[in-house]
Design a protein around this motif. Sequence first.
Motif, PDB file in Angstrom:
ATOM      1  N   GLU A 170      -0.906  -1.430   7.685  1.00  0.00           N
ATOM      2  CA  GLU A 170       0.302  -2.199   6.690  1.00  0.00           C
ATOM      3  C   GLU A 170      -1.105  -2.928   5.967  1.00  0.00           C
ATOM      4  O   GLU A 170      -0.375  -2.767   4.370  1.00  0.00           O
ATOM      5  N   ASN A 171      -2.399  -2.905   6.086  1.00  0.00           N
ATOM      6  CA  ASN A 171      -3.176  -3.780   5.032  1.00  0.00           C
ATOM      7  C   ASN A 171      -2.889  -3.037   3.827  1.00  0.00           C
ATOM      8  O   ASN A 171      -4.088  -2.279   3.668  1.00  0.00           O
ATOM      9  N   PRO A 172      -2.987  -3.201   2.033  1.00  0.00           N
ATOM     10  CA  PRO A 172      -3.270  -2.020   1.570  1.00  0.00           C
ATOM     11  C   PRO A 172      -4.277  -2.398   0.865  1.00  0.00           C
ATOM     12  O   PRO A 172      -4.425  -1.468   0.245  1.00  0.00           O
ATOM     13  N   TYR A 173      -4.735  -3.048   1.164  1.00  0.00           N
ATOM     14  CA  TYR A 173      -6.990  -2.953   1.175  1.00  0.00           C
ATOM     15  C   TYR A 173      -7.478  -1.718   1.680  1.00  0.00           C
ATOM     16  O   TYR A 173      -8.298  -0.792   0.746  1.00  0.00           O
ATOM     17  N   GLU A 175      -5.539   1.007   1.602  1.00  0.00           N
ATOM     18  CA  GLU A 175      -4.697   2.551   1.657  1.00  0.00           C
ATOM     19  C   GLU A 175      -5.242   3.196   0.505  1.00  0.00           C
ATOM     20  O   GLU A 175      -5.802   4.646   0.231  1.00  0.00           O
TER      21      GLU A 175
END
Length: 307
Positions: A170-173, A175
Amino acid sequence: MSSAYDVLVLGGSGVDTIVYVPELPLPYADSYMIRPGIETRAGQTGDFVALGLSSLGLRTHHIDMIGDDPSGDLIRAFHRDRAIDFTEVLLPGGTKRAVNLVGPDGRRLSLYDDSRSHESDRLPEDTVRKLAAASRHAHVSITYPCAHALPLLHEAGLTVSTDLHNWDGENPYHEAFAYGSDLVFVSTTALPDPEATMRRVLERGRAEAVVATAGAEGSYLLTRGADAPVHVPAVTPNGPVVDSNGAGDAYASGFLFGRLAGESFERCALYGAVAGAYACTVPATGSDAIDRTALLAEVAALTGGDA
């Protein structure tokens, strides 16, 4: 025209302080008497991937930001002593460091000093372009400088791999790395639904394959268009398990060795499993990786002579 390097490794340099503890989790106490002791040595994820690739005979160049400090000297010596080409860029905050607590069973708990790197950190674009032009493949660590280098690697036409480590899906970093790499490694440790995350990476990104590593359970390989992940069992180490630190980096190195040799994804995963098992027999205070002869010999033994 042939490339000067098989793999350009970006990021992931640092120094670890190894502390052996009687058990994990470590119960609170005023103090512990520690044996065999406490030792500081060079080697974090990028260093160990570079070591693994070089030990397997791949022409490897490593670039990262490190400090002008004693910890940086350890990293410079690590590469110099192993004849791994290294381009260093000054990291103003100083060399990245961590403390690893290692239990009797080889499990580890890492405490990373997050104060030394900043979002503004950059690798020089001209240097990255020159190294990319001389390389076949790039492996990127999930650090700020590497995130900004990804477009340069794509521009150079390189295939890219990355290790998302303990991403929670989930952590957008993460992606940019997950969706900008052709081959993605990730640990199942923090994933509530590994298969769903693997499929999302394939659907949204450019990856041909996603590998979810699960420690003693082995790994799971999902390729584009496949109905389900393939389970690749872990390989029993040829010696006592003393430390799991670096096993994931070794796995990635073995996998990349196979991939750059044109092997199937499943054979690459077997190479990774053998390399990862070997890493578990290396003490946390040491730095060693399986070589090509030993890797191929063990794969041949496991597959009935078909290396």
